[in-house]
Scaffold this active site. Structure first.
Site, PDB file in Angstrom:
ATOM      1  CD  GLU A   1     -16.915 -30.366  -8.894  1.00  0.00           C
ATOM      2  OE1 GLU A   1     -17.725 -30.491  -7.971  1.00  0.00           O
ATOM      3  OE2 GLU A   1     -17.208 -30.540 -10.100  1.00  0.00           O
TER       4      GLU A   1
ATOM      5  CB  CYS B   1     -24.078 -32.346  -9.122  1.00  0.00           C
ATOM      6  SG  CYS B   1     -24.701 -33.668  -8.036  1.00  0.00           S
TER       7      CYS B   1
ATOM      8  CG  HIS C   1     -19.558 -33.547  -8.288  1.00  0.00           C
ATOM      9  ND1 HIS C   1     -19.890 -32.267  -7.897  1.00  0.00           N
ATOM     10  CD2 HIS C   1     -20.494 -34.372  -7.755  1.00  0.00           C
ATOM     11  CE1 HIS C   1     -20.988 -32.311  -7.152  1.00  0.00           C
ATOM     12  NE2 HIS C   1     -21.381 -33.573  -7.058  1.00  0.00           N
TER      13      HIS C   1
END
Length: 214
Positions: free
Chosen positions: A195, A81, A193
């Protein structure tokens, strides 16, 4: 494998650590620049504004040690990001009317970070939600086993504008073309992102960890 997650004062580190633990890596929260050298590879997260994140990196004494890890020791680095945006030469956030060219980044991948509106995007900003990505040219190892059209989770208002299009390894579309991922040498970045991107995101992180560079 020891994966250093750089803690320079931004939030949102827990989800990165949990994702790495799910992949049976050994994540380490690195809160001193000197400790980066103890890890096999590094992840640079980032949330909020480019200006604030760049300031925290500078104030914490991270910039020169991080450059040494990447440029002298060849430490693999993944920016996520705003962490990806910090890989650029500079960001234009807050530069309008200030008489300055913007805020300096790390300069690992030549380019600048611009507001999506300035690039012609007329859709609602920030761009928040799931978006398909498409590999740019030959599929990079980061996207091995991840087909074009796979959705990843984005939240941003700015985009990386690379000087060399060959450094852009994946794109998305949100009113205008958006740089979804970049790479130069042993430095990668994702605007989305991983994750928070379910199975596809975990696959991408697994690819990063499994690469010969790590």
């Amino acid at each position: 494998m020891k994966v250093g997650v750089i803690d320079y004062g931004v939030g949102n580190l827990g989800s990165v650590l949990r994702a790495l633990e799910e992949l049976n890596a050994a994540p380490v929260l690195v809160n001193r620049p000197v400790d980066m050298h103890l890890n096999d590879c590094l992840i640079l997260p980032g949330v909020g504004s480019f200006t604030d994140c760049a300031r925290l990196l500078a104030q914490g004494g991270w910039v020169d040690p991080l450059k040494a890890e990447v440029e002298e020791f060849g430490r693999p680095l993944l920016g996520i990001c705003v962490g990806m945006q910090l890989l650029a030469d500079f960001g234009l956030e807050g530069a309008a009317g200030s008489g300055t060219p913007g805020t300096a980044g790390l300069g690992f991948i030549p380019g600048q970070v611009e507001h999506l509106g300035a690039r012609g995007c007329t859709l609602r900003l920030p761009h928040v939600g799931w978006n398909e990505i498409v590999a740019n040219g030959a599929r990079d190892s980061l996207f091995a086993g991840i087909p074009d059209g796979t959705d990843f989770y984005f939240t941003h208002s700015y985009t990386f504008v690379a000087k060399d299009g060959a450094d852009v390894i994946a794109t998305a579309a949100y009113g205008v073309p958006v740089t979804a991922a970049v790479r130069r040498g042993r430095v990668w970045g994702t605007q989305f992102h991983p994750e928070k991107s379910s199975k596809a995101g975990f696959k991408l992180l697994s690819n990063f960890l499994a690469g010969p560079e790590c």
